[in-house]
Design an enzyme around this catalytic site. Structure first.
Site, PDB file in Angstrom:
ATOM      1  N   ASP A  41     -22.656  44.945  27.895  1.00  0.00           N
ATOM      2  CA  ASP A  41     -21.928  45.816  27.600  1.00  0.00           C
ATOM      3  C   ASP A  41     -21.079  46.755  28.480  1.00  0.00           C
ATOM      4  O   ASP A  41     -21.873  46.785  29.737  1.00  0.00           O
ATOM      5  CB  ASP A  41     -22.607  46.848  26.418  1.00  0.00           C
ATOM      6  CG  ASP A  41     -21.558  47.729  25.635  1.00  0.00           C
ATOM      7  OD1 ASP A  41     -20.247  46.904  25.567  1.00  0.00           O
ATOM      8  OD2 ASP A  41     -21.738  48.580  25.111  1.00  0.00           O
ATOM      9  N   ASN A  89     -16.011  40.124  17.733  1.00  0.00           N
ATOM     10  CA  ASN A  89     -14.921  40.291  18.843  1.00  0.00           C
ATOM     11  C   ASN A  89     -13.677  39.507  18.493  1.00  0.00           C
ATOM     12  O   ASN A  89     -12.876  39.852  19.147  1.00  0.00           O
ATOM     13  CB  ASN A  89     -15.780  39.528  19.858  1.00  0.00           C
ATOM     14  CG  ASN A  89     -16.907  40.624  20.368  1.00  0.00           C
ATOM     15  OD1 ASN A  89     -17.674  40.178  21.378  1.00  0.00           O
ATOM     16  ND2 ASN A  89     -16.746  41.761  20.390  1.00  0.00           N
TER      17      ASN A  89
HETATM   18  C1  FPP Z   1     -18.718  43.584  25.912  1.00  0.00           C
HETATM   19  O1  FPP Z   1     -18.040  44.665  26.799  1.00  0.00           O
HETATM   20  C2  FPP Z   1     -18.495  42.489  26.573  1.00  0.00           C
HETATM   21  C3  FPP Z   1     -18.209  41.166  25.934  1.00  0.00           C
HETATM   22  C4  FPP Z   1     -17.559  41.268  24.666  1.00  0.00           C
HETATM   23  C5  FPP Z   1     -18.062  40.053  26.705  1.00  0.00           C
HETATM   24  C6  FPP Z   1     -19.229  39.691  27.639  1.00  0.00           C
HETATM   25  C7  FPP Z   1     -18.530  38.439  28.583  1.00  0.00           C
HETATM   26  C8  FPP Z   1     -18.904  38.441  30.003  1.00  0.00           C
HETATM   27  C9  FPP Z   1     -19.800  39.254  30.717  1.00  0.00           C
HETATM   28  C10 FPP Z   1     -18.189  37.442  30.865  1.00  0.00           C
HETATM   29  C11 FPP Z   1     -17.920  36.212  30.473  1.00  0.00           C
HETATM   30  C12 FPP Z   1     -19.129  35.284  30.117  1.00  0.00           C
HETATM   31  C13 FPP Z   1     -19.188  34.316  29.507  1.00  0.00           C
HETATM   32  C14 FPP Z   1     -20.455  33.260  29.282  1.00  0.00           C
HETATM   33  C15 FPP Z   1     -18.059  34.200  28.481  1.00  0.00           C
HETATM   34  P1  FPP Z   1     -16.706  45.435  26.132  1.00  0.00           P
HETATM   35  O2  FPP Z   1     -15.793  44.597  26.378  1.00  0.00           O
HETATM   36  O3  FPP Z   1     -17.109  45.733  24.743  1.00  0.00           O
HETATM   37  O4  FPP Z   1     -16.768  46.748  26.933  1.00  0.00           O
HETATM   38  P2  FPP Z   1     -16.490  48.187  26.601  1.00  0.00           P
HETATM   39  O5  FPP Z   1     -17.684  48.701  25.559  1.00  0.00           O
HETATM   40  O6  FPP Z   1     -16.488  49.047  27.759  1.00  0.00           O
HETATM   41  O7  FPP Z   1     -15.292  48.212  25.923  1.00  0.00           O
END
Ligand code: FPP
Length: 266
Positions: A41, A89
């Site tokens: 996250d 998501n």
């Molecule tokens: C949550 O952060 C993260 C995700 C929804 C995606 C995670 C993906 C990766 C680390 C990279 C890609 C790897 C693969 C294998 C696809 P957020 O976007 O919710 O962060 P925020 O809470 O700060 O908005």
């Protein structure tokens, strides 16, 4: 948390933080978590704090993922599960969803050689039938390339939700009851576990959630029953090997009782 209280646990530099090598020296290799689950996250916030589009955070988050996988495999962790894309998501703007799917394809093609060199078996948990063709093809390629490996299992959670996983299991079991393949009395915790994506794998011992939120976000709801939770404020793109080592070290200081009491305890 990274800061460790207690004089005997002070790092050599006196900062209160243990270095990677100090952590490595303190980690008990016979008491490692068998299964580590990570909610990756904070990518969006990391990027925004730098004046970049959110998707940059996901791209940098791939580096953290590589490091976490490398470190876990090297330590001998049996299963690592990472939350890459939840059933919720899809609510994100289509451009962000597309970038995430593209990054999955990129991740597979960039990492598969190293994953295989480290004997990692790649699996997915979640309903991957809804993913775009390119993502499903990349996953098929990763499954095929890694299927004879015998080391750590890397579960990538994609279109995954703990509740929908339980609904899916309930439906599968109900079908078996209807067809007479399972008796009502035969439904127990083991049978439910056998109908989850993680069937045959140990439950997570340790859940890691960076980026400052303290919630489980529909991740591995059944499997998390006795997991130890570890949180830190660091955003995922800044999450490095030492954070993982710290989480494992802290996990080893916890008193896990699984609802019982300590031997001779009150
Ligand atoms: C949550 O952060 C993260 C995700 C929804 C995606 C995670 C993906 C990766 C680390 C990279 C890609 C790897 C693969 C294998 C696809 P957020 O976007 O919710 O962060 P925020 O809470 O700060 O908005």
């Amino acid at each position: 948390m990274l800061r460790i209280r207690g004089k005997n646990k002070q790092g050599k530099d006196g900062s209160g933080e243990l270095s990677e090598s100090e952590l490595m020296a303190r980690i008990d290799m016979t008491g490692l978590p068998r299964h580590i689950a990570i909610i990756m996250d904070g990518n969006g916030r990391w990027a925004r704090a730098r004046g970049m589009p959110r998707t940059f955070g996901h791209r940098y988050g791939m580096d953290s993922l590589r490091e976490a996988v490398r470190t876990s495999a090297e330590l001998g962790i049996k299963v690592l599960t990472v939350y890459a894309f939840s059933t919720e998501n899809w609510k994100r703007p289509p451009e962000e969803v597309n970038v995430l799917m593209g990054l999955l394809v990129e991740y597979v093609h960039k990492e598969i050689d190293e994953l295989c060199a480290n004997n990692v078996v790649v699996r997915a948990i979640g309903d991957i039938s809804r993913l775009p063709d390119s993502a499903r093809e990349a996953l098929r390629y990763a499954f095929e390339r890694s299927r004879n490996n015998t080391g750590m299992v890397l579960n990538i959670a994609l279109n995954y939700g703990g509740r929908s996983e339980l609904v899916r299991a309930a439906r599968q079991i109900a079908e078996k009851v209807r067809d007479g393949r399972v008796q009502l009395e035969g439904i127990d915790e083991r049978l439910v576990g056998d109908h989850l994506y993680t069937a045959g794998q140990p439950d997570p011992d340790l859940l890691i959630r960076p980026a400052g939120d303290y919630r489980v976000s529909n991740f591995l709801l059944w499997q998390m029953a006795y997991a130890e939770f570890w949180f830190c404020p660091t955003y995922w793109p800044d999450f490095r090997r030492r954070h993982l080592l710290q989480a494992i070290y802290d996990f080893q200081q916890r008193d896990r009782r699984f609802g019982g009491i300590k031997e001779g305890g009150k």
